[in-house]
Scaffold this active site. Structure first.
Site, mmCIF file in Angstrom:
data_model
loop_
_atom_site.group_PDB
_atom_site.id
_atom_site.type_symbol
_atom_site.label_atom_id
_atom_site.label_comp_id
_atom_site.label_asym_id
_atom_site.label_seq_id
_atom_site.Cartn_x
_atom_site.Cartn_y
_atom_site.Cartn_z
ATOM 1 N N LEU A 179 -2.731 -7.005 18.223
ATOM 2 C CA LEU A 179 -1.500 -6.684 18.990
ATOM 3 C C LEU A 179 -0.248 -6.431 18.296
ATOM 4 O O LEU A 179 0.157 -7.333 17.253
ATOM 5 C CB LEU A 179 -1.299 -7.657 20.208
ATOM 6 N N GLU A 356 8.442 8.459 -3.660
ATOM 7 C CA GLU A 356 9.944 7.868 -3.742
ATOM 8 C C GLU A 356 9.888 6.472 -3.201
ATOM 9 O O GLU A 356 10.784 5.517 -3.678
ATOM 10 C CB GLU A 356 10.921 8.581 -3.292
#
Length: 615
Positions: A179, A356
């Site tokens: 969940l 990056e």
């Protein structure tokens, strides 16, 4: 601990997570309860950590990537004797060091700030890199992740990098509780779906019932015995485990339990189990910080040198003078010139490829282990790692970031390669320092100065060659500026930085030939800004003209304006900046089209002086 003792410890962690969230009136107890067994087994049987000496070089490192499960982390600290029950119940309250999402600012056992999902594993990779390649100490890095955050691309940047570097000292523990915040996760309880993905990246995978403490115990042992590749433990769990009213139910994320006293009773009541976490082995890490004079590169006035070249040479020299300096690059080292460092100090150079986010995360992880990282790529590409930069500031991490190929001055490559928002982005980061040198000697001095600063530091470099205007012995204090032209007859002040300094000087020469005296200020320290020099210039000349190879918003113009926000009269301020979307053209054409070249500055200066005379 044996099986029954581990079960009891896990129940205590659940109870204390419920109690802390109830006391706060907020928090994420159900996310904590699903991972309680995983944490109990790790804390009692596998983690090697001296809570009295969090800086011990032999300590294992634990990163709670699912930072919203902080009640579980603080409950574990209580079980380990690091905090008392009274402090646990200050969770999320004003003045408490137990924040809603953990940070290392006041809690010494927290490696890095978490809460922005998808960052814990990438930073854990950086810490594991430090252990394997630099510290050469046998500590392990354990990262507890949530299943929801595996949707983040940064997780898979980390997964590939960890496998490529053979980080067998790294274990990811995924709490697959099915969940997320608003409902089921993408793959639910399909552990095999996650396993296939990690296996494709080269990880060793272990699938377990996350509530079977013996199975979890065996999985951790298997991870520790696996050589040559990182391990991920995929644990099937239930959110809100142990309390029927909330277990595996939707709509309860981020909420305290509705009946906390009944939940505590259902979990068997309060306990006060204290455990002795295994001590780390004796270890010693020596960072070879050399003493003596630092020999930085020098250039003579008039030479033409790109500031990106000066960065590379200065960083290599700094690496020779300081053994704690490490360099990272996003597979553009031949452009950023980080390759100069790589050739001189290959053992301290980290190639992060075109990832990056992972590059900045690795820098944060290396900094957490006491190293001094410089990470470079094109200024434009740092924007995709901005959330990692922001969270580095939350952590108080000391990292140096360098953005090359800034502005339209790069020329023909076009707008996708042009850093035009980077100054604004970096100025907005809390506690940041933003530097923009215009020549080689200034660049070298600022590269060295960055090593002594705190927080996030950013240096902007340029692609093209530019003349050296300062001598090699010139000083450039952070927070300062340089007045390159000044007289008692100045009628205008031009404030520039980087490439536009040279355009401003050329414009000043042209205006001087027309009998207009102009002051030129090199604002190499964009943040902190030199308020006193700017205020003096405003008083002396009455008007400031800023010129920048950057968007108008958030850059040098706004930095200058900040000097006049203390209630004093704001001077006349005119900004020249990149307002159009550039295309491909030569650097000179780009500067002219953007209206930030010498001719444009001179034209604006004449208009301003004429308007001032008319008034």
């Amino acid at each position: 601990m044996n099986t029954s003792e581990l079960v009891e410890l896990a129940q205590q962690l659940r109870v204390d997570s419920v109690r802390a969230s109830a006391a706060a009136g907020s928090g994420h107890p159900t996310s904590s309860m699903s991972a309680a067994d995983l944490t109990a087994v790790l804390l009692a049987n596998h983690l090697r950590y001296d809570f009295d000496r969090p800086a011990h070089p032999g300590n294992d490192r634990f990163v709670l990537s699912k930072g919203h499960a902080s009640p579980l982390l603080y409950a574990a600290y209580k079980a380990a004797g690091a905090i008392e029950d009274g402090e646990l119940l200050t969770f999320r309250k004003l003045g408490s060091r137990l924040e809603g999402h953990p940070t290392p600012r006041q809690v010494p056992w927290v490696e890095t700030a978490t809460g922005s999902l998808g960052q814990g594993l990438p930073i854990g990779v950086g810490i594991a890199l430090a252990g394997k390649r630099l510290d050469r100490v046998g500590y392990r890095v354990w990262v507890l992740c949530g299943d929801s955050e595996l949707a983040e691309g940064s997780v898979w940047e980390a997964a590939e990098h960890a496998a490529y570097e053979h980080l067998d000292n790294l274990t990811a523990i995924v709490d697959v509780n099915r969940l997320g915040q608003r409902g089921p996760t993408r793959h639910g309880h399909d552990l095999d779906a996650y396993a296939r993905r990690f296996q494709a990246f080269g990880w060793h995978t272990v699938e377990v019932d996350g509530h079977d403490v013996d199975a979890v115990d065996r999985a951790y042992a298997e991870a520790k015995s696996t050589a040559g590749q990182p391990t991920v433990i995929l644990a099937r769990t239930l959110k809100g485990k142990g309390v029927a009213a909330v277990q595996d139910r939707e709509g309860l994320h981020g909420k305290p339990l509705p009946e906390p006293d009944e939940a505590v009773a259902e979990l068997g009541g309060e306990r006060d189990i204290r455990i002795h976490v295994h001590e780390p082995p004796a270890a010693r890490v020596l960072h070879a910080v050399r003493a003596g004079h630092l020999e930085m590169p020098r250039w003579e006035k008039g030479e033409k040198v790109a500031t990106r070249n000066a960065y590379g040479e200065a960083l290599a020299a700094l690496g020779t003078g300081r053994g704690d300096v490490v360099a990272l690059d996003g597979e553009v080292g031949d452009s950023t010139r980080a390759e100069f460092f790589a050739k001189e100090h290959p053992e301290r150079y980290f190639e992060c490829y075109i990832a990056e986010q992972q590059m900045v995360a690795a820098a944060v992880g290396l900094a957490a282990r006491g190293w001094l990282p410089y990470a470079a790529t094109f200024a434009a590409f740092l924007t995709r790692a901005h959330d990692f930069v922001r969270m580095a500031s939350v952590s108080g991490a000391g990292i140096n970031l360098v953005g090359s190929h800034a502005g339209v001055a790069i020329g023909q490559d076009g707008p996708s390669q042009m850093g035009l928002e980077d100054l604004a982005m970096m100025r907005a980061v809390h506690g940041s320092t933003v530097l923009y040198p215009c020549d080689a000697n200034q660049t070298a001095r600022l590269v060295a100065a960055m090593a002594g600063l705190e927080g996030v530091r950013y240096l902007r470099t340029s692609r093209g060659e530019s003349p050296v205007v300062y001598g090699p012995d010139e000083e450039f204090p952070v927070g300062g500026s340089k007045v390159l032209r000044a007289s008692d007859r100045d009628r205008l002040t031009v404030v520039a930085a980087g490439v536009t300094v040279h355009e401003a000087l050329a414009a000043a020469d042209a205006l001087d030939r027309d009998g207009i005296q102009v002051r030129v200020v090199d604002l190499y320290s964009v943040k902190p800004v030199d308020r006193s020099t700017l205020r003096r210039a405003a008083e002396d000349t009455g008007c400031l003209l800023t010129v920048e190879d950057h968007r108008e918003e958030g850059g040098i113009g706004d930095a200058v304006l900040d000097a006049f926000l203390d209630g004093r009269p704001v001077p006349r301020l005119v900004r020249l900046a990149v307002r159009r979307m550039p295309g491909s053209a030569s650097p000179d054409q780009q500067l002219h089209t953007a209206g930030i070249d010498a001719a444009s500055i001179a034209a604006a200066g004449k208009l301003l002086v004429e308007e001032a005379v008319v008034r």
